[in-house]
Design a protein around this motif. Structure first.
Motif, short mmCIF file in Angstrom:
data_model
loop_
_atom_site.label_atom_id
_atom_site.label_comp_id
_atom_site.label_asym_id
_atom_site.label_seq_id
_atom_site.Cartn_x
_atom_site.Cartn_y
_atom_site.Cartn_z
N THR A 51 -2.08 -3.40 -2.54
CA THR A 51 -3.10 -3.68 -4.33
C THR A 51 -1.39 -4.60 -4.36
O THR A 51 -0.16 -4.44 -3.95
CB THR A 51 -2.56 -2.16 -5.12
N SER A 92 1.10 -1.17 0.02
CA SER A 92 -0.13 -0.38 0.31
C SER A 92 0.75 1.13 -0.13
O SER A 92 1.96 1.27 1.53
CB SER A 92 -1.12 -0.02 1.20
N LEU A 93 0.15 2.14 -1.24
CA LEU A 93 1.49 3.32 -0.80
C LEU A 93 0.94 3.80 0.05
O LEU A 93 2.35 5.04 0.65
CB LEU A 93 1.34 3.77 -1.89
N PRO A 145 4.66 4.00 3.13
CA PRO A 145 4.30 2.92 1.96
C PRO A 145 4.79 1.97 3.51
O PRO A 145 5.52 1.89 3.91
CB PRO A 145 5.13 3.03 1.54
N LYS A 199 4.71 2.31 -13.14
CA LYS A 199 4.21 3.98 -13.29
C LYS A 199 2.41 4.07 -12.75
O LYS A 199 1.70 4.93 -12.30
CB LYS A 199 3.42 4.32 -14.47
N ASP A 200 2.46 2.95 -12.62
CA ASP A 200 0.41 2.03 -12.70
C ASP A 200 0.51 2.35 -11.16
O ASP A 200 0.42 1.61 -10.23
CB ASP A 200 0.03 1.18 -13.02
N GLU A 201 0.01 3.53 -10.39
CA GLU A 201 -0.50 3.16 -9.16
C GLU A 201 -1.91 2.90 -8.61
O GLU A 201 -1.77 2.69 -6.70
CB GLU A 201 -0.05 4.62 -8.19
N TYR A 206 7.86 2.51 -2.55
CA TYR A 206 8.46 0.95 -1.85
C TYR A 206 9.90 1.12 -1.32
O TYR A 206 10.39 0.83 -0.08
CB TYR A 206 8.12 -0.43 -2.79
N ASP A 208 1.18 -5.76 -6.29
CA ASP A 208 2.78 -5.05 -7.60
C ASP A 208 3.54 -5.42 -7.25
O ASP A 208 4.48 -4.99 -6.35
CB ASP A 208 2.24 -3.33 -6.83
N LYS A 230 8.44 0.19 -7.16
CA LYS A 230 8.08 1.57 -7.01
C LYS A 230 8.75 2.66 -5.93
O LYS A 230 9.23 1.89 -5.34
CB LYS A 230 7.24 2.24 -6.76
#
Length: 480
Positions: free
Chosen positions: A300, A130-131, A234, A357-359, A309, A302, A306
């Motif tokens: 999420t 989770s960001l 995060p 790039k997808d958050e 993270y 992923d 990122k």
């Protein structure tokens, strides 16, 4: 008569015998057995795509290399399950495991433990995160008067030490301007011990990692009063590899991540089915697993590294030094390594750069189960998992879901679980434990915290209600 051949003649005789037996002997000499030993945390369900699902669905066997240097290899696949990251790390450092799955905080400890032993581990992928920090949380006994973290001043809070929840708790304490030992007392307590303590009202609050801040309330003896999203820091669970093993067998590390990508694809397509599998293996209810792994889930899934993270790992380093669990620095850019993941992503035909790039969380692409219209706004989404139905029903708003609940009850049926989305943070909630604001037009918005609901009602106009009152008020409005 006994003939004594010179050594060279005896060797020649042996070679002639081996030739007469055929080509089998040289092949047998070339055969190799390679261990693939993986440590997982089954009950830490956000590690599922790096452990439980790969093991149960035999996905690793599907992707392990079997040509080139691996043509005649026999794989010795070993799985070991742990309840936390620390003992898993001990086994990795001892050379008994090659790969492991754990959260950011214990993962950073893994890096320090390897460095202390004069070796190196590598953080090779994210699995789920989770960001904003959701997933870790703080709970209190169900009947506690505590409604927010601020109410915990002067109280005792337990937490598994050196866990990612420990890091969250320390950040929450600092954000209040408190000092551990002066304003709050922090003690160590494992999840299984804390559950019993909460049930018996022997602890005032407990901080924990996935899935216990949701599992304990689901089982009816606790309430969540703080979610990691409030810290806006995060957090994630990921996979690590022994550095020496990764250098020796990069193709196997890549194959493991290919299996993780496939596990991720499967659970994204059928979250209910694989949540049921998680329950069968771990005993953690499917309704809780779906809260994390379903669309708009609490965290999420992923795999990409990122920047947020990477920062989470850096923050973990700093916290560990503060706790005197580490006394040196680790090169973040060498510890976090994505080349194996990039290779696995390419093999899977996916665009790593685009995923990086997808958050967005796993989207909900569905029509309202009542109206049949596409759901385009996720801010008030509610979902109902009806007992006996394989798929969760989506609704555009809580009031629509509550109407469906009333109809189900008239039919003598029941819901396994009802979900809502927090209007402020967007995190997924168990609807039965949420607070609601009913606006002057009768529309309902859900919130984890009563204080947040009160703030929204004051700003926007409306009435604050608990789940039962929200359902009752909607039933009364519908009957008019």
């Amino acid at each position: 008569m006994t003939h004594r051949f010179p050594l060279t003649r005896r060797l020649a005789a042996l070679l002639l015998t081996a030739t007469a037996l055929g080509a089998a002997a040289p092949v047998a000499l070339r055969a190799e057995t390679i261990r693939v030993a993986i440590g997982t945390q089954d009950t830490t369900i956000n590690c599922a795509t790096g452990g439980l699902l790969i093991r149960e669905l035999k996905l690793l066997e599907k992707f392990l290399p079997r040509d080139g240097r691996y043509k005649d290899v026999t794989y010795d696949i070993q799985w070991r399950n742990f309840t936390s990251g620390a003992p898993l790390t001990n086994e990795m450092v001892a050379g008994k495991l090659d790969l492991g799955a754990m959260a950011d905080f214990p993962g950073s400890l893994n890096g320090y433990a390897f460095a202390k032993a004069g070796r190196r581990s590598r953080f090779i992928a994210v699995l789920s995160g989770s960001l904003r920090g959701s997933g870790n949380g703080i709970v209190v006994p169900k009947e506690s008067p505590v409604q927010s973290f601020a109410d915990l001043k002067g109280k005792t809070i337990s937490v598994p030490f050196a866990s990612t929840a420990h890091g969250l708790l320390l950040r929450a304490v600092t954000a209040q301007g408190w000092e551990p030992g002066r304003d709050v007392t922090i003690i160590t307590q494992a999840p299984e011990v804390a559950g019993a303590a909460l049930l018996a009202n022997k602890i005032e609050a407990h901080a924990d990692f996935v899935p216990f801040a949701e599992l304990f309330p689901w089982r009816g003896f606790a309430r969540k009063i703080y979610d990691g999203a409030q810290a806006d820091a995060p957090t994630f669970h990921g996979a690590l590899a022994d550095g020496d093993y990764a250098e020796k067998h990069p193709e196997i590390v890549t194959a493991y991540l290919r299996a993780a990508i496939e596990a991720d694809r499967l659970i994204a397509a059928e979250p209910e089915r694989y949540s049921e599998l998680i329950e069968r293996v771990t005993g953690i209810e499917a309704e809780v697993a779906y809260l994390f792994h379903g669309p708009l889930g609490l965290q999420t899934r992923d795999l990409t590294w990122k920047p947020a993270y990477r920062q989470a790992v850096k923050t973990s380093f700093a916290t560990l030094k503060l706790l005197k669990k580490a006394d040196s620095d680790i090169d973040l850019d060498r510890f976090v390594e994505d080349r194996f993941l990039r290779a696995a992503t390419a093999e899977a035909g996916l665009d790593y750069a685009a995923r990086l790039k997808d958050e967005a969380p796993l989207p909900l692409r569905a029509n309202d189960a009542a109206t049949g219209q596409p759901i385009t706004d996720a801010s008030r989404v509610a979902q109902v998992w009806v007992r006996g139905e394989a798929k969760v029903r989506p609704y555009a708003a809580p009031e629509t879901a509550f109407a469906a609940l009333a109809e189900l009850e008239r039919q003598g049926r029941e819901a396994r679980a009802v979900y809502a989305q927090d209007r402020g943070t967007g995190i997924k909630l168990f609807a039965t434990q949420a607070w609601y604001v009913r606006d002057p037009k009768g529309a309902l918005s859900a919130f984890l915290l009563k204080g947040d609901a009160q703030g929204y009602a004051t700003a926007q106009g409306g009435e604050v209600l608990d789940f039962a009152a929200a359902r009752a008020s909607h039933t009364q409005l519908s009957a008019r």
